[in-house]
Motif scaffolding. Structure first.
Motif, short mmCIF file in Angstrom:
data_model
loop_
_atom_site.label_atom_id
_atom_site.label_comp_id
_atom_site.label_asym_id
_atom_site.label_seq_id
_atom_site.Cartn_x
_atom_site.Cartn_y
_atom_site.Cartn_z
N LEU A 177 0.87 -1.16 0.00
CA LEU A 177 0.00 0.00 0.00
C LEU A 177 0.92 1.22 0.00
CD1 LEU A 177 -3.09 0.59 2.08
CD2 LEU A 177 -1.16 2.04 2.57
N GLN A 178 0.64 2.20 -0.80
CA GLN A 178 1.39 3.45 -0.78
C GLN A 178 0.71 4.38 0.22
OE1 GLN A 178 4.26 4.31 -2.61
NE2 GLN A 178 4.26 2.12 -3.05
N MET A 179 1.44 4.74 1.26
CA MET A 179 0.90 5.58 2.34
C MET A 179 1.55 6.96 2.29
SD MET A 179 -0.71 6.35 5.14
CE MET A 179 -1.38 4.84 5.78
N ALA A 180 0.71 7.99 2.22
CA ALA A 180 1.18 9.37 2.25
C ALA A 180 0.47 10.07 3.41
CB ALA A 180 0.88 10.07 0.93
N PRO A 181 1.08 10.06 4.61
CA PRO A 181 0.46 10.76 5.74
C PRO A 181 0.43 12.27 5.48
CG PRO A 181 2.34 9.43 6.45
CD PRO A 181 2.35 9.45 4.97
N LEU A 182 -0.53 12.93 6.09
CA LEU A 182 -0.61 14.38 5.95
C LEU A 182 0.24 15.08 6.99
CD1 LEU A 182 -4.39 14.98 5.19
CD2 LEU A 182 -2.51 14.43 3.62
N ARG A 183 0.82 16.19 6.57
CA ARG A 183 1.57 17.06 7.50
C ARG A 183 0.56 17.91 8.27
NH1 ARG A 183 4.44 17.76 2.48
NH2 ARG A 183 6.52 16.84 2.62
N GLY A 184 1.06 18.65 9.23
CA GLY A 184 0.21 19.54 10.02
C GLY A 184 -0.52 20.57 9.19
N ASP A 185 0.09 20.98 8.06
CA ASP A 185 -0.55 21.99 7.20
C ASP A 185 -1.51 21.37 6.19
OD1 ASP A 185 1.08 20.84 5.28
OD2 ASP A 185 2.26 22.66 4.90
N GLY A 186 -1.70 20.04 6.28
CA GLY A 186 -2.66 19.36 5.41
C GLY A 186 -2.09 18.86 4.10
N THR A 187 -0.82 19.15 3.82
CA THR A 187 -0.21 18.63 2.60
C THR A 187 0.31 17.22 2.85
OG1 THR A 187 1.96 19.58 3.13
CG2 THR A 187 0.45 20.92 1.78
N ALA A 188 0.32 16.44 1.78
CA ALA A 188 0.76 15.04 1.90
C ALA A 188 2.28 14.94 1.87
CB ALA A 188 0.17 14.22 0.77
N ARG A 189 2.80 14.08 2.73
CA ARG A 189 4.21 13.72 2.68
C ARG A 189 4.40 12.79 1.49
NH1 ARG A 189 7.49 14.26 6.90
NH2 ARG A 189 8.55 12.33 6.34
N PRO A 190 5.65 12.58 1.06
CA PRO A 190 5.86 11.60 -0.02
C PRO A 190 5.35 10.21 0.41
CG PRO A 190 7.83 12.92 0.33
CD PRO A 190 6.89 13.26 1.44
N ALA A 191 4.74 9.51 -0.52
CA ALA A 191 4.19 8.18 -0.23
C ALA A 191 5.32 7.18 -0.02
CB ALA A 191 3.29 7.72 -1.36
N VAL A 192 5.11 6.26 0.91
CA VAL A 192 6.06 5.18 1.16
C VAL A 192 5.30 3.85 1.05
CG1 VAL A 192 7.58 6.55 2.63
CG2 VAL A 192 5.72 5.28 3.67
N PRO A 193 5.98 2.80 0.56
CA PRO A 193 5.32 1.50 0.48
C PRO A 193 5.32 0.81 1.84
CG PRO A 193 7.54 1.35 -0.41
CD PRO A 193 7.31 2.78 -0.02
N ILE A 194 4.17 0.32 2.25
CA ILE A 194 4.06 -0.44 3.50
C ILE A 194 3.15 -1.63 3.27
CG2 ILE A 194 4.55 1.51 5.03
CD1 ILE A 194 1.58 1.78 5.53
N TRP A 195 3.23 -2.59 4.15
CA TRP A 195 2.36 -3.76 4.07
C TRP A 195 1.04 -3.47 4.77
CZ3 TRP A 195 6.15 -8.34 5.40
CH2 TRP A 195 6.99 -8.58 4.30
N VAL A 196 -0.01 -4.07 4.26
CA VAL A 196 -1.36 -3.85 4.79
C VAL A 196 -2.04 -5.20 4.94
CG1 VAL A 196 -2.27 -3.48 2.45
CG2 VAL A 196 -3.54 -2.61 4.41
N VAL A 197 -2.85 -5.33 5.99
CA VAL A 197 -3.62 -6.56 6.19
C VAL A 197 -5.08 -6.20 6.48
CG1 VAL A 197 -1.67 -7.97 6.97
CG2 VAL A 197 -3.04 -6.72 8.66
N ARG A 198 -5.91 -7.21 6.27
CA ARG A 198 -7.35 -7.06 6.49
C ARG A 198 -7.79 -7.95 7.63
NH1 ARG A 198 -11.93 -8.49 1.88
NH2 ARG A 198 -13.76 -8.14 3.22
N ASP A 199 -8.70 -7.42 8.45
CA ASP A 199 -9.39 -8.21 9.47
C ASP A 199 -10.87 -7.86 9.34
OD1 ASP A 199 -9.28 -9.92 12.02
OD2 ASP A 199 -10.41 -8.15 12.68
#
Length: 125
Positions: free
Chosen positions: A18-40
């Motif tokens: 999953l490409q995750m781009a967390p938001l900064r305090g000002d609402g802009t997205a940080r660069p996306a990073v690849p991470i693993w994701v699971v479903r429950d």
């Protein structure tokens, strides 16, 4: 509250990353990073491989918001911390099952206590 569709859950669940781009305090997205994701069930979860020191995790925990892309799904998400021990046991099992084809070098850190403490639930916005 918005929920995932069955199609979105399936598409994300069957994707390796999953490409995750967390938001900064000002609402802009940080660069996306690849991470693993699971479903429950009808929920999706991510963890920081580097524990609480992970840069993307610190940003995600601070803003509780981000943007994800995976399996053709492109969504803004709210991120909430998940601390329930029973649920985290199921998430451990999901990581072990989904990523069992990878070396323990990668899987073991994601089921260690330091990573469990970073479990975040992804909720579509």
């Amino acid at each position: 509250m918005t929920t995932w569709t069955n199609d979105e859950l399936s598409r994300i669940e069957t994707s390796d990353e999953l490409q995750m781009a967390p938001l900064r305090g000002d609402g802009t997205a940080r660069p996306a990073v690849p991470i693993w994701v699971v479903r429950d069930g009808d929920d999706l979860y991510v963890r920081s491989y580097r524990g609480s020191g992970g840069t993307w995790y610190r940003a995600a925990r601070s803003s509780h918001a981000g943007h994800i892309r995976s399996g053709g799904v492109d969504k803004d998400v709210t991120l909430t911390e998940e601390t329930d021990p029973g649920l985290n046991d199921r998430i451990d099992a999901a990581y072990r099952s989904k990523y069992s084809r990878y070396s323990a070098t990668y899987v073991t850190p994601l089921v260690a206590d330091t990573a469990r403490a970073t479990t975040l639930k992804l909720m579509p916005r």
